[in-house]
Design a protein around this motif. Structure first.
Motif, PDB file in Angstrom:
ATOM      1  N   MET A 185       0.826  -1.205   0.000  1.00  0.00           N
ATOM      2  CA  MET A 185       0.000   0.000   0.000  1.00  0.00           C
ATOM      3  C   MET A 185       0.865   1.262   0.000  1.00  0.00           C
ATOM      4  O   MET A 185       0.525   2.266  -0.635  1.00  0.00           O
ATOM      5  N   ALA A 186       1.987   1.222   0.710  1.00  0.00           N
ATOM      6  CA  ALA A 186       2.890   2.377   0.729  1.00  0.00           C
ATOM      7  C   ALA A 186       3.417   2.659  -0.666  1.00  0.00           C
ATOM      8  O   ALA A 186       3.555   3.823  -1.082  1.00  0.00           O
ATOM      9  N   GLU A 187       3.717   1.592  -1.437  1.00  0.00           N
ATOM     10  CA  GLU A 187       4.221   1.772  -2.799  1.00  0.00           C
ATOM     11  C   GLU A 187       3.149   2.313  -3.730  1.00  0.00           C
ATOM     12  O   GLU A 187       3.454   2.853  -4.792  1.00  0.00           O
ATOM     13  N   GLN A 188       1.887   2.184  -3.329  1.00  0.00           N
ATOM     14  CA  GLN A 188       0.777   2.747  -4.101  1.00  0.00           C
ATOM     15  C   GLN A 188       0.447   4.181  -3.671  1.00  0.00           C
ATOM     16  O   GLN A 188      -0.504   4.781  -4.168  1.00  0.00           O
ATOM     17  N   GLY A 189       1.235   4.720  -2.729  1.00  0.00           N
ATOM     18  CA  GLY A 189       1.050   6.112  -2.328  1.00  0.00           C
ATOM     19  C   GLY A 189       0.259   6.312  -1.059  1.00  0.00           C
ATOM     20  O   GLY A 189      -0.075   7.454  -0.714  1.00  0.00           O
ATOM     21  N   TYR A 190      -0.026   5.231  -0.331  1.00  0.00           N
ATOM     22  CA  TYR A 190      -0.774   5.355   0.923  1.00  0.00           C
ATOM     23  C   TYR A 190       0.180   5.544   2.097  1.00  0.00           C
ATOM     24  O   TYR A 190       1.344   5.114   2.051  1.00  0.00           O
ATOM     25  N   ARG A 191      -0.348   6.168   3.134  1.00  0.00           N
ATOM     26  CA  ARG A 191       0.334   6.205   4.425  1.00  0.00           C
ATOM     27  C   ARG A 191      -0.362   5.176   5.305  1.00  0.00           C
ATOM     28  O   ARG A 191      -1.571   5.263   5.537  1.00  0.00           O
ATOM     29  N   VAL A 192       0.374   4.181   5.786  1.00  0.00           N
ATOM     30  CA  VAL A 192      -0.244   3.036   6.467  1.00  0.00           C
ATOM     31  C   VAL A 192       0.389   2.866   7.847  1.00  0.00           C
ATOM     32  O   VAL A 192       1.601   2.707   7.974  1.00  0.00           O
ATOM     33  N   ALA A 193      -0.452   2.890   8.876  1.00  0.00           N
ATOM     34  CA  ALA A 193       0.014   2.669  10.240  1.00  0.00           C
ATOM     35  C   ALA A 193      -0.490   1.319  10.733  1.00  0.00           C
ATOM     36  O   ALA A 193      -1.690   1.029  10.645  1.00  0.00           O
ATOM     37  N   LEU A 194       0.418   0.481  11.212  1.00  0.00           N
ATOM     38  CA  LEU A 194       0.022  -0.779  11.833  1.00  0.00           C
ATOM     39  C   LEU A 194      -0.470  -0.504  13.251  1.00  0.00           C
ATOM     40  O   LEU A 194       0.247   0.105  14.057  1.00  0.00           O
ATOM     41  N   VAL A 195      -1.705  -0.937  13.539  1.00  0.00           N
ATOM     42  CA  VAL A 195      -2.327  -0.642  14.831  1.00  0.00           C
ATOM     43  C   VAL A 195      -2.776  -1.957  15.459  1.00  0.00           C
ATOM     44  O   VAL A 195      -3.624  -2.670  14.903  1.00  0.00           O
ATOM     45  N   LYS A 196      -2.197  -2.285  16.604  1.00  0.00           N
ATOM     46  CA  LYS A 196      -2.554  -3.531  17.282  1.00  0.00           C
ATOM     47  C   LYS A 196      -3.936  -3.404  17.918  1.00  0.00           C
ATOM     48  O   LYS A 196      -4.266  -2.419  18.559  1.00  0.00           O
ATOM     49  N   GLN A 197      -4.766  -4.428  17.709  1.00  0.00           N
ATOM     50  CA  GLN A 197      -6.131  -4.429  18.232  1.00  0.00           C
ATOM     51  C   GLN A 197      -6.124  -4.506  19.759  1.00  0.00           C
ATOM     52  O   GLN A 197      -5.346  -5.256  20.360  1.00  0.00           O
ATOM     53  N   VAL A 198      -6.994  -3.674  20.395  1.00  0.00           N
ATOM     54  CA  VAL A 198      -7.131  -3.672  21.856  1.00  0.00           C
ATOM     55  C   VAL A 198      -8.607  -3.843  22.203  1.00  0.00           C
ATOM     56  O   VAL A 198      -9.476  -3.823  21.338  1.00  0.00           O
ATOM     57  N   LYS A 199      -8.902  -4.049  23.489  1.00  0.00           N
ATOM     58  CA  LYS A 199     -10.287  -4.292  23.905  1.00  0.00           C
ATOM     59  C   LYS A 199     -11.179  -3.102  23.590  1.00  0.00           C
ATOM     60  O   LYS A 199     -12.291  -3.268  23.082  1.00  0.00           O
ATOM     61  N   ARG A 200     -10.739  -1.913  23.937  1.00  0.00           N
ATOM     62  CA  ARG A 200     -11.532  -0.705  23.691  1.00  0.00           C
ATOM     63  C   ARG A 200     -10.924   0.034  22.501  1.00  0.00           C
ATOM     64  O   ARG A 200     -10.012   0.840  22.641  1.00  0.00           O
ATOM     65  N   MET A 201     -11.457  -0.271  21.313  1.00  0.00           N
ATOM     66  CA  MET A 201     -10.880   0.257  20.093  1.00  0.00           C
ATOM     67  C   MET A 201     -11.306   1.694  19.801  1.00  0.00           C
ATOM     68  O   MET A 201     -10.556   2.446  19.165  1.00  0.00           O
ATOM     69  N   GLN A 202     -12.513   2.096  20.252  1.00  0.00           N
ATOM     70  CA  GLN A 202     -13.036   3.391  19.815  1.00  0.00           C
ATOM     71  C   GLN A 202     -12.146   4.570  20.205  1.00  0.00           C
ATOM     72  O   GLN A 202     -11.881   5.449  19.358  1.00  0.00           O
ATOM     73  N   PRO A 203     -11.640   4.670  21.454  1.00  0.00           N
ATOM     74  CA  PRO A 203     -10.740   5.791  21.757  1.00  0.00           C
ATOM     75  C   PRO A 203      -9.500   5.816  20.870  1.00  0.00           C
ATOM     76  O   PRO A 203      -9.027   6.881  20.472  1.00  0.00           O
TER      77      PRO A 203
END
Length: 426
Positions: free
Chosen positions: A371-389
């Motif tokens: 995705m980065a090579e396609q021009g996106y900025r991509v952040a890896l985000v580890k899943q947690v119990k309370r995702m909304q905050p």
């Protein structure tokens, strides 16, 4: 309770959102200045102390951060003046003057140079004023004519406009007008520096405050009254459209060339930057001792202070090279403009890739790279119990969509379709 951990006094940390705004501003400034033909250079943060204490830096020379000489004997008593041989630069003009003297053979003349970097002053920290801050300078070295001033002002006005900072005004004066005025009022040349330091406070303490301070410094009543009368006569003159009227109001000690130069700059700016108001201000001083001719400051409506300043410093390079080299520069007070900027973030190309903790790293990073090579900025985000905050924070940081991953029965990572990420409160 553990002590609060903060940066050194007068310094600050920069968080990601502010860093993005700062880098956006620097990118625009560089692009505009380069489009005007300025080449970026770099000088060291440290200079020999003798160069920084040349008597040309005004009050800033009293705020030097000095560096102790290496190899000092800890048991040997030393005076502070003997213990340091280097200092952190307090502006970019002094180092640039030394740079030009050092590298004259490698530079074409006139040289149009851009320099961006941190400077340091050991002053009392306050709101909007730090001990370490960034300056953005452009200088024309080797051009004696008014083309230099006009080009510097027009390029800087263009850069600020490109950043969305509308409503700027240029205040302009000439050091020769000031010194001629003081001579005409009876002040000795040796006292000019002290008098100008006080006159420079006119926008803060008013004309009455200036006169009171000059009397407190012990200057004669006749000198102070003559200056007060002259300033009352000159302050209402704000236009450069009629140089003859300005010349008639000035003492004979002011060289005619100084007034002619101001008129030429004003006429040229009316063509190169017609939307920029240009105001003559006889109380404009600029604190540095190295200015020799036209000086100017750019103010932003509602900011309460100038956001850029500069002027001609024809004698500085010659102090290092031994030959006279005309020079003129303009500096953007970067810290002062950043807070006024509104950064438009392209959220459409920023994706938060949310994944389980046990997702194989190779699969995740492979997709991130694709995705980065396609021009996106991509952040890896580890899943947690309370995702909304966490998702709300990512949205505030400029991420526009979320891509969820899960681990399939075969242990491979499966990716869903990107879903929009709403900014809280929108």
């Amino acid at each position: 309770m553990a002590p609060k951990v903060v940066p050194a006094r007068g310094m600050r940390d920069v968080l990601p959102a502010e860093k993005a705004r700062r880098e956006h501003a620097l990118r625009v400034i560089r692009e505009v200045y380069r489009s005007f033909g300025f080449d970026e250079v770099e000088t060291p943060a440290l200079e020999e102390l003798s160069r920084l204490e040349s008597g040309q830096g005004g009050e800033n020379e009293k705020m030097l951060f000095k560096v102790l000489r290496r190899g000092l004997d800890p048991d040997e008593p030393l005076k502070p003046a003997e213990a340091a041989d280097l200092g952190l630069r307090f502006d970019l003009t002094v180092p640039l003057s030394r740079y030009v003297a050092t590298n004259a053979a490698a530079l074409r003349s006139p040289a149009r140079l851009l320099q961006i970097g941190p400077v340091w002053r050991a002053e009392r920290p306050q709101k909007g004023r730090y001990r370490q801050f960034v300056q953005c300078d452009i200088d024309v070295v080797g051009e004696a004519g008014s083309t230099a001033e006009v080009e510097l002002v027009t390029a800087t006005h263009t850069a600020l406009s490109r950043l969305g900072l509308a409503g700027t005004t240029l205040r302009i004066n000439d050091r020769r007008v000031l010194t001629g005025l003081l001579t005409g009022c009876g002040f000795d040349e040796a006292d000019h520096g002290s008098v100008l330091i006080t006159v420079d406070k006119a926008d803060k303490v008013g004309l009455d405050g200036v006169m009171e301070e000059l009397r407190g410094k012990g200057f004669g009543a006749g000198q102070v009254e003559a200056l007060e009368s002259a300033l009352h006569r000159l302050l209402p003159i704000t236009t450069l459209a009629e140089p003859a009227a300005l010349a008639a109001a000035l003492p004979d000690a002011v060289p005619a060339e100084a007034v002619e130069r101001l008129g030429a700059i004003g006429a040229a700016l009316a063509l190169s930057a017609p939307e920029l108001p240009v105001v003559f201000d006889v109380s404009l001083v600029r604190g540095m001792g190295y200015y020799t001719g036209p000086i100017f400051e750019m103010a932003l409506e509602g900011s309460g202070s100038s956001i850029a300043g500069g002027g001609r410093y024809d004698g500085m390079v010659g102090r290092f090279s031994g030959r006279e080299v005309p020079a003129c520069g303009f500096s953007i007070g970067f810290e002062r403009i950043v807070d006024h900027l509104q950064l438009e973030v392209d959220r459409s190309r920023a994706v938060a890739l949310v994944h389980p903790a046990d997702a194989p790293a190779g699969d995740l990073v492979r997709r991130q790279r694709q995705m980065a090579e396609q021009g996106y900025r991509v952040a890896l985000v580890k899943q947690v119990k309370r995702m909304q905050p966490l998702l709300d924070r990512l949205a505030e940081e400029g991420y526009g969509s979320v891509l969820r991953a899960r681990v399939g029965e075969d242990g491979a990572v499966e990716f869903g379709d990107p879903a929009p990420l709403a900014v809280p409160g929108s």
